[in-house]
Design an enzyme around this catalytic site. Structure first.
Site, PDB file in Angstrom:
ATOM      1  N   ASP A   1       6.914  11.069   2.032  1.00  0.00           N
ATOM      2  CA  ASP A   1       6.127  12.101   2.540  1.00  0.00           C
ATOM      3  C   ASP A   1       5.216  11.944   3.613  1.00  0.00           C
ATOM      4  OD1 ASP A   1       4.140  10.505   1.879  1.00  0.00           O
ATOM      5  OD2 ASP A   1       3.375  11.990   0.096  1.00  0.00           O
TER       6      ASP A   1
ATOM      7  N   ASP B   1      10.573  15.992  -6.794  1.00  0.00           N
ATOM      8  CA  ASP B   1       9.772  14.729  -7.113  1.00  0.00           C
ATOM      9  C   ASP B   1       8.471  14.934  -7.953  1.00  0.00           C
ATOM     10  OD1 ASP B   1       8.029  15.341  -4.625  1.00  0.00           O
ATOM     11  OD2 ASP B   1       6.885  13.952  -5.714  1.00  0.00           O
TER      12      ASP B   1
ATOM     13  N   CYS C   1      17.964  10.977 -27.988  1.00  0.00           N
ATOM     14  CA  CYS C   1      17.869  10.288 -26.529  1.00  0.00           C
ATOM     15  C   CYS C   1      18.745   8.727 -26.625  1.00  0.00           C
ATOM     16  CB  CYS C   1      16.565   9.993 -26.393  1.00  0.00           C
ATOM     17  SG  CYS C   1      16.135   9.283 -24.687  1.00  0.00           S
TER      18      CYS C   1
ATOM     19  N   CYS D   1      14.640   4.393 -26.792  1.00  0.00           N
ATOM     20  CA  CYS D   1      14.781   5.122 -28.056  1.00  0.00           C
ATOM     21  C   CYS D   1      16.008   4.621 -28.876  1.00  0.00           C
ATOM     22  CB  CYS D   1      15.223   6.726 -27.750  1.00  0.00           C
ATOM     23  SG  CYS D   1      13.955   7.506 -27.246  1.00  0.00           S
TER      24      CYS D   1
ATOM     25  N   HIS E   1      11.630   6.016 -21.155  1.00  0.00           N
ATOM     26  CA  HIS E   1      12.073   7.160 -21.832  1.00  0.00           C
ATOM     27  C   HIS E   1      11.787   8.237 -20.929  1.00  0.00           C
ATOM     28  CE1 HIS E   1      12.634  10.370 -24.929  1.00  0.00           C
ATOM     29  NE2 HIS E   1      11.328  10.723 -24.311  1.00  0.00           N
TER      30      HIS E   1
HETATM   31 ZN   LIG Z   1      14.599   7.906 -24.971  1.00  0.00          ZN
END
Ligand SMILES: [Zn+2]
Length: 381
Positions: free
Chosen positions: A94, A266, A305, A310, A336
């Site tokens: 930025d 973003d 997931c 996970c 995750h």
């Molecule tokens: Zn996950």
């Protein structure tokens, strides 16, 4: 011979939504794309190798922070940001403007630039369009941003003045740019006022940047106001260039942005949530893993997931790490959360390519009607 290191290719559209590829010197960006934020040249708690495993294609770094510490010249001497942080895929920086207006302690704006006091050591600094461009040339990101002024979304007279600055500064950034291996994007401002937004989008489009950014959203306006602005942007900004919606990235906002023609996003949300011991899930909303209800829970964060966390760790183990103040908690939760958003954007992109957006939206409808959407509540750092 003129080298053209950047080009944007639209592969398919459905409604206003677009799937494309933005070619950059550090590789192709499939769009829509979500960029994790590495404020201090580091995506917090995550190594570059883990980002590659997550298939993050673009990361964002903050000019304001890197200019103040360790300094853009030092980073240039050490080979530029890609080399410094060992990230060989595309980087976006930025312009520093947003942080000057939100973080710096004392600032005064004039038509030439902004003088401010560093939030780190109290030193007095000055950013102008030329200086912001030079800093970003030292850092060496693939996509760099014009220096702009972001004003509160409802204050019409302040926004009009900020737009004047933003427009004249955009021209000065273009004139002062010297590297041809960086794509400088212009930024549209205008708050929530449709006429100002249209005016700003026309002005910035006419400057013929290789891409255009939409600034000044997700700063307190309503969802409906954001969506109205995005539709105006889609009508006015050139279709054949990428659009970047700055600092926006809740699941709901991502989907709504893609549906209105945005290509690049973003947001700090996934890593910030992780540091607040929280996980994003689609079925259960936000899981606050510190809760005692997870103490003996053998299930992963999200049974559907495919992320490393996970696949290997239970909610009980993650809660244990949090209670024991182990750093691995932030890493596993960040993996995750980043996976969840990157996969969401990958899925919506595939749906646009396959013309199956309706089925995608049905699957994710619980996000869009915001029932589980309080991911951003009480995030303070
Ligand atoms: Zn996950």
């Amino acid at each position: 011979m003129t080298v053209q290191p950047f080009s944007f290719q639209l592969l398919n559209r459905q409604g206003r939504a677009r799937a494309g590829i933005f070619h950059t010197p550090h590789g192709d960006l499939p769009t829509p794309v979500f960029a994790p934020v590495g404020t201090q040249a580091s995506v917090k708690a995550i190594t570059p190798a883990q980002l590659i495993e997550l298939d993050a294609n673009l990361i964002l770094s903050n000019t304001y922070h890197l200019y103040l510490r360790p300094g853009d010249e030092l980073i240039a001497e050490l080979g530029g940001l890609h080399e410094f942080m060992h990230w060989q895929r595309p980087i976006l920086t930025d312009s520093g403007g947003f942080q000057v207006f939100s973080l710096a302690e004392k600032r005064s704006i004039d038509p030439d630039g902004v003088t401010f006091r560093s939030h780190i050591d109290g030193s007095i600094n000055r950013l102008t369009p030329e200086k912001a461009t030079q800093i970003q040339e030292h850092l060496g990101a693939d996509i760099i941003m014009a220096f702009d002024e972001c004003a509160p979304p409802y204050d019409r007279s302040q926004i009009e003045q900020a737009m004047e600055h933003t427009h004249s500064w955009a021209e000065r950034c273009l004139q002062s740019k010297s590297r041809n291996d960086q794509a400088l994007f212009g930024i549209v401002q205008g708050g929530i006022f449709p006429d100002l937004r249209e005016n700003s989008a026309r002005f910035i489009s006419d400057l013929n940047f290789p891409g255009n950014a939409i600034g000044g959203l997700s700063v307190g306006e309503t969802k409906a106001e954001m969506q109205t602005v995005l539709e105006i942007m889609d009508d006015v900004l050139p279709q054949e260039k990428p659009r970047y919606l700055m600092g926006v990235g809740t699941p709901e906002d991502l989907i709504n942005g893609v549906l209105r023609g945005v290509d690049i996003f973003d947001c700090v949300l996934p890593t910030r949530l992780a540091r607040h011991n929280a996980a994003m899930t689609w079925q259960g909303g936000r899981l606050n893993l510190v809760n005692s209800s997870f103490a003996k829970d053998p299930l992963p964060i999200d049974g559907d997931c495919q992320c490393y966390t996970c696949q290997h760790f239970s909610r009980a183990y993650l809660r244990h790490l949090i209670m024991a103040k182990e750093m691995l908690a932030a890493t596993l939760l960040s993996i995750h959360n980043l996976h969840a958003l990157i996969q969401l954007v990958r899925d919506i992109r595939q749906a646009i390519v396959d013309q199956t957006l309706d089925a995608f939206l049905l699957k994710y409808s619980q996000l869009i009607d915001t029932k589980n959407g309080d991911f951003t509540k009480d995030l303070i750092d």
